[in-house]
Design a protein around this motif. Structure first.
Motif, mmCIF file in Angstrom:
data_model
loop_
_atom_site.group_PDB
_atom_site.id
_atom_site.type_symbol
_atom_site.label_atom_id
_atom_site.label_comp_id
_atom_site.label_asym_id
_atom_site.label_seq_id
_atom_site.Cartn_x
_atom_site.Cartn_y
_atom_site.Cartn_z
ATOM 1 N N ASP A 1 0.824 -1.202 0.000
ATOM 2 C CA ASP A 1 0.000 0.000 0.000
ATOM 3 C C ASP A 1 0.867 1.265 0.000
ATOM 4 O O ASP A 1 0.583 2.226 -0.740
ATOM 5 C CB ASP A 1 -0.921 0.012 1.230
ATOM 6 C CG ASP A 1 -2.091 -0.940 1.077
ATOM 7 O OD1 ASP A 1 -2.399 -1.331 -0.065
ATOM 8 O OD2 ASP A 1 -2.702 -1.299 2.101
ATOM 9 N N ARG A 2 1.911 1.279 0.825
ATOM 10 C CA ARG A 2 2.803 2.443 0.878
ATOM 11 C C ARG A 2 3.557 2.623 -0.425
ATOM 12 O O ARG A 2 3.756 3.741 -0.898
ATOM 13 C CB ARG A 2 3.766 2.316 2.046
ATOM 14 C CG ARG A 2 3.140 2.554 3.404
ATOM 15 C CD ARG A 2 4.199 2.804 4.467
ATOM 16 N NE ARG A 2 5.059 1.638 4.633
ATOM 17 C CZ ARG A 2 4.819 0.671 5.518
ATOM 18 N NH1 ARG A 2 3.745 0.732 6.289
ATOM 19 N NH2 ARG A 2 5.647 -0.347 5.621
ATOM 20 N N ARG A 3 3.957 1.526 -1.022
ATOM 21 C CA ARG A 3 4.694 1.598 -2.285
ATOM 22 C C ARG A 3 3.822 2.136 -3.401
ATOM 23 O O ARG A 3 4.248 2.959 -4.205
ATOM 24 C CB ARG A 3 5.225 0.214 -2.652
ATOM 25 C CG ARG A 3 6.064 0.197 -3.919
ATOM 26 C CD ARG A 3 6.567 -1.194 -4.246
ATOM 27 N NE ARG A 3 7.302 -1.166 -5.498
ATOM 28 C CZ ARG A 3 8.512 -1.634 -5.649
ATOM 29 N NH1 ARG A 3 9.172 -2.117 -4.617
ATOM 30 N NH2 ARG A 3 9.101 -1.614 -6.818
ATOM 31 N N SER A 4 2.562 1.673 -3.461
ATOM 32 C CA SER A 4 1.658 2.146 -4.511
ATOM 33 C C SER A 4 1.271 3.606 -4.303
ATOM 34 O O SER A 4 1.003 4.336 -5.259
ATOM 35 C CB SER A 4 0.405 1.282 -4.562
ATOM 36 O OG SER A 4 -0.325 1.388 -3.351
ATOM 37 N N ALA A 5 1.229 4.045 -3.032
ATOM 38 C CA ALA A 5 0.871 5.428 -2.740
ATOM 39 C C ALA A 5 2.007 6.382 -3.130
ATOM 40 O O ALA A 5 1.767 7.546 -3.434
ATOM 41 C CB ALA A 5 0.542 5.585 -1.266
#
Length: 216
Positions: free
Chosen positions: A212-216
């Motif tokens: 999730d953090r990477r995609s954000a």
């Protein structure tokens, strides 16, 4: 004239499968999540039972929501859920008896599963049947996938096999589906024990948060 709300359907789907996944985000249903995920087939069996109970109960609750008074709302919801779970338990006992013996008390305990009760109160009681049905379907699939992945990882690391008890659900012909690292594989005992379930779930939650953090 009925007009499908595709944007709402997409949001409901993403919430159930990923954004608000019951097992990885809400952390609901941890008791069966930890107890029965010793292999992938057990996870699939309990996941399907929970999925069917979730969909059938929430659709029924959504249909009758306007006819239930506020004072008896929760007891009425529990009665509807209990009736559906009892029917599911009887069907599993009749047609998948060996699997029923393994899952044991965790099938009737679906009645008190926080996922089922929570979605009935938070969503089904406030939305039309088509939305309630899709929400419960996606939440159930999301929970079932977590059960299967965690069970598969524990089985693979702990025993060096995958689909080792597929015949319990798919008949004797499914014995050939078993994958194995061989008889020499020792396995990691911790993965097969309850602490291994906590550790495995922790890794899955951490992986989701990282993605999730990477995609954000």
């Amino acid at each position: 004239m009925f007009k499908p709300d595709y944007a709402a359907y997409r949001e409901i789907t993403l919430n159930g499968l990923w954004k608000n996944n019951p097992g990885l985000v809400q952390l609901l249903g941890l008791c069966p999540l930890m107890a029965v995920t010793t292999n992938m087939v057990n996870g699939l069996g309990l996941g399907l039972a929970t999925l069917i109970a979730l969909v059938s109960s929430n659709v029924a609750i959504s249909i009758v929501r306007h006819y239930i008074s506020e004072e008896i709302r929760i007891p009425a919801f529990v009665m509807i859920i209990a009736a559906n779970v009892t029917l599911i338990e009887m069907l599993i006992k009749a047609y998948f008896h060996d699997l029923y013996n393994i899952l044991g008390i965790f099938i009737p305990l679906i009645v008190t599963n926080c996922i089922v009760i929570g979605r009935s109160e938070a969503y089904a009681a406030k939305n039309p049947p088509i939305h309630a049905g899709l929400d419960s379907l996606m939440m159930g699939i999301g929970f079932m996938l977590v059960l299967m992945v965690l069970g598969g990882l524990r089985e693979l690391v702990g025993n060096g096999t995958l689909f080792s008890e597929a015949h319990l659900m798919f008949g004797e012909a499914a014995r050939s589906l078993t994958l194995s690292f061989g008889d020499d594989f020792k396995g990691l005992l911790l993965a097969a024990l309850p602490p291994g379930a906590f550790i495995g779930l922790g890794f899955l939650v951490a992986l989701k948060n990282w993605l999730d953090r990477r995609s954000a």
